[in-house]
Design a protein around this motif. Structure first.
Motif, short mmCIF file in Angstrom:
data_model
loop_
_atom_site.label_atom_id
_atom_site.label_comp_id
_atom_site.label_asym_id
_atom_site.label_seq_id
_atom_site.Cartn_x
_atom_site.Cartn_y
_atom_site.Cartn_z
N GLN A 1 0.85 -1.19 0.00
CA GLN A 1 0.00 0.00 0.00
C GLN A 1 0.88 1.24 0.00
O GLN A 1 1.80 1.37 0.80
CB GLN A 1 -0.89 0.01 1.24
N VAL A 2 0.59 2.14 -0.89
CA VAL A 2 1.38 3.36 -1.01
C VAL A 2 0.88 4.39 -0.01
O VAL A 2 -0.33 4.63 0.10
CB VAL A 2 1.29 3.93 -2.43
N GLN A 3 1.80 4.97 0.73
CA GLN A 3 1.46 6.04 1.67
C GLN A 3 2.43 7.19 1.49
O GLN A 3 3.63 6.99 1.27
CB GLN A 3 1.50 5.53 3.10
N LEU A 4 1.89 8.39 1.63
CA LEU A 4 2.69 9.61 1.57
C LEU A 4 2.47 10.39 2.87
O LEU A 4 1.32 10.58 3.28
CB LEU A 4 2.28 10.48 0.38
N VAL A 5 3.55 10.82 3.49
CA VAL A 5 3.46 11.57 4.73
C VAL A 5 4.31 12.82 4.62
O VAL A 5 5.54 12.73 4.51
CB VAL A 5 3.90 10.72 5.94
N GLU A 6 3.65 13.98 4.67
CA GLU A 6 4.37 15.25 4.62
C GLU A 6 4.82 15.67 6.02
O GLU A 6 4.18 15.32 7.02
CB GLU A 6 3.49 16.37 4.05
N SER A 7 5.90 16.42 6.05
CA SER A 7 6.39 16.98 7.30
C SER A 7 7.15 18.27 7.00
O SER A 7 7.44 18.56 5.84
CB SER A 7 7.30 15.99 8.04
N GLY A 8 7.46 19.01 8.05
CA GLY A 8 8.27 20.21 7.90
C GLY A 8 7.51 21.52 7.88
O GLY A 8 8.11 22.59 7.83
N GLY A 9 6.19 21.43 7.92
CA GLY A 9 5.42 22.66 7.91
C GLY A 9 5.56 23.43 9.22
O GLY A 9 6.10 22.92 10.20
N GLY A 10 5.08 24.66 9.21
CA GLY A 10 5.16 25.49 10.40
C GLY A 10 5.03 26.94 10.05
O GLY A 10 4.53 27.30 8.97
N LEU A 11 5.51 27.77 10.96
CA LEU A 11 5.45 29.22 10.78
C LEU A 11 6.78 29.71 10.23
O LEU A 11 7.85 29.35 10.73
CB LEU A 11 5.17 29.88 12.13
N GLN A 13 8.67 33.35 8.35
CA GLN A 13 8.52 34.75 7.99
C GLN A 13 8.61 34.93 6.48
O GLN A 13 9.35 34.20 5.80
CB GLN A 13 9.64 35.58 8.65
N ALA A 14 7.88 35.88 5.98
CA ALA A 14 8.00 36.22 4.56
C ALA A 14 9.45 36.57 4.27
O ALA A 14 10.09 37.29 5.03
CB ALA A 14 7.08 37.38 4.22
N GLY A 15 9.96 36.00 3.17
CA GLY A 15 11.35 36.23 2.83
C GLY A 15 12.31 35.22 3.43
O GLY A 15 13.50 35.21 3.09
N GLY A 16 11.81 34.36 4.31
CA GLY A 16 12.65 33.35 4.93
C GLY A 16 12.74 32.11 4.06
O GLY A 16 12.69 32.20 2.82
N SER A 17 12.88 30.96 4.70
CA SER A 17 12.93 29.71 3.95
C SER A 17 12.37 28.59 4.81
O SER A 17 12.42 28.64 6.05
CB SER A 17 14.35 29.38 3.50
N LEU A 18 11.87 27.57 4.14
CA LEU A 18 11.29 26.41 4.82
C LEU A 18 11.42 25.22 3.88
O LEU A 18 11.29 25.37 2.66
CB LEU A 18 9.81 26.66 5.15
N ARG A 19 11.66 24.06 4.45
CA ARG A 19 11.79 22.85 3.64
C ARG A 19 10.75 21.84 4.08
O ARG A 19 10.71 21.44 5.25
CB ARG A 19 13.18 22.26 3.79
N LEU A 20 9.94 21.43 3.13
CA LEU A 20 8.95 20.38 3.37
C LEU A 20 9.47 19.06 2.83
O LEU A 20 10.20 19.03 1.84
CB LEU A 20 7.63 20.73 2.69
N SER A 21 9.08 17.98 3.49
CA SER A 21 9.44 16.65 3.03
C SER A 21 8.19 15.81 2.86
O SER A 21 7.18 16.03 3.52
CB SER A 21 10.40 15.99 4.02
N CYS A 22 8.31 14.83 1.99
CA CYS A 22 7.22 13.88 1.75
C CYS A 22 7.84 12.49 1.74
O CYS A 22 8.55 12.13 0.78
CB CYS A 22 6.54 14.19 0.42
N ALA A 23 7.59 11.73 2.78
CA ALA A 23 8.11 10.37 2.87
C ALA A 23 7.16 9.42 2.17
O ALA A 23 5.96 9.40 2.48
CB ALA A 23 8.29 9.97 4.33
N VAL A 24 7.68 8.65 1.25
CA VAL A 24 6.87 7.72 0.47
C VAL A 24 7.16 6.30 0.94
O VAL A 24 8.32 5.91 1.11
CB VAL A 24 7.19 7.85 -1.03
N SER A 25 6.13 5.52 1.15
CA SER A 25 6.31 4.12 1.51
C SER A 25 5.42 3.26 0.63
O SER A 25 4.44 3.72 0.07
CB SER A 25 5.96 3.89 2.99
N GLY A 26 5.81 2.00 0.48
CA GLY A 26 5.05 1.07 -0.32
C GLY A 26 5.57 0.90 -1.74
O GLY A 26 5.34 -0.12 -2.38
N ARG A 27 6.24 1.91 -2.24
CA ARG A 27 6.85 1.87 -3.56
C ARG A 27 7.88 2.97 -3.65
O ARG A 27 7.80 3.98 -2.94
CB ARG A 27 5.80 2.10 -4.66
N SER A 28 8.83 2.79 -4.56
CA SER A 28 9.81 3.84 -4.76
C SER A 28 9.15 5.05 -5.43
O SER A 28 8.39 4.90 -6.38
CB SER A 28 10.96 3.34 -5.64
#
Length: 124
Positions: A1-11, A13-28
């Motif tokens: 079974q394929v599952q996708l789980v996002e992480s890394g969200g939050g607050l 500031q405008a002009g800053g930076s943020l990195r989101l991730s998506c972990a995939v399981s069940g298939r490459s």
């Protein structure tokens, strides 16, 4: 079974930076066309970008081009969205999605698998 789980969200500031991730399981994730979307309250789900990792092809919405970057780490089976210089109007729930196709798409209806989303709030 394929599952996708996002992480890394939050607050952020405008002009800053943020990195989101998506972990995939069940298939490459390399077997999919992968996409990132976002949805703000009261608005439709919006395409951000997509990646076909095997052929190194990425596509971005004009609104994020030059600021957001999609990449993949096949050793961790994880997709990333690097958000640089986010704007206040980029506040939304961010989703990753997978499509069993050789071709990526900007249409959310073309994607089969979805994560639960991660909230990104950009402060002005």
């Amino acid at each position: 079974q394929v599952q996708l789980v996002e992480s890394g969200g939050g607050l952020v500031q405008a002009g800053g930076s943020l990195r989101l991730s998506c972990a995939v399981s069940g298939r490459s994730f390399m077997s999919f066309a992968m996409g990132w979307f976002r949805q703000a309250p009261g608005k439709e789900r919006e395409f951000i970008g997509s990646i076909m990792y095997k052929i190194g092809q990425t596509n971005y919405a004009d609104s994020v081009k030059g600021r957001f970057t999609i990449s993949g780490d096949y050793t961790k089976n994880t997709l990333n969205l690097q958000m640089n210089n986010p704007k206040f109007e980029n506040t939304a729930v961010y989703f990753c999605a997978a499509r069993s196709s050789r071709f990526a798409s900007a249409s959310s209806s073309d994607y089969t698998y979805w994560g639960q989303g991660t909230q990104v709030t950009v402060s002005s």
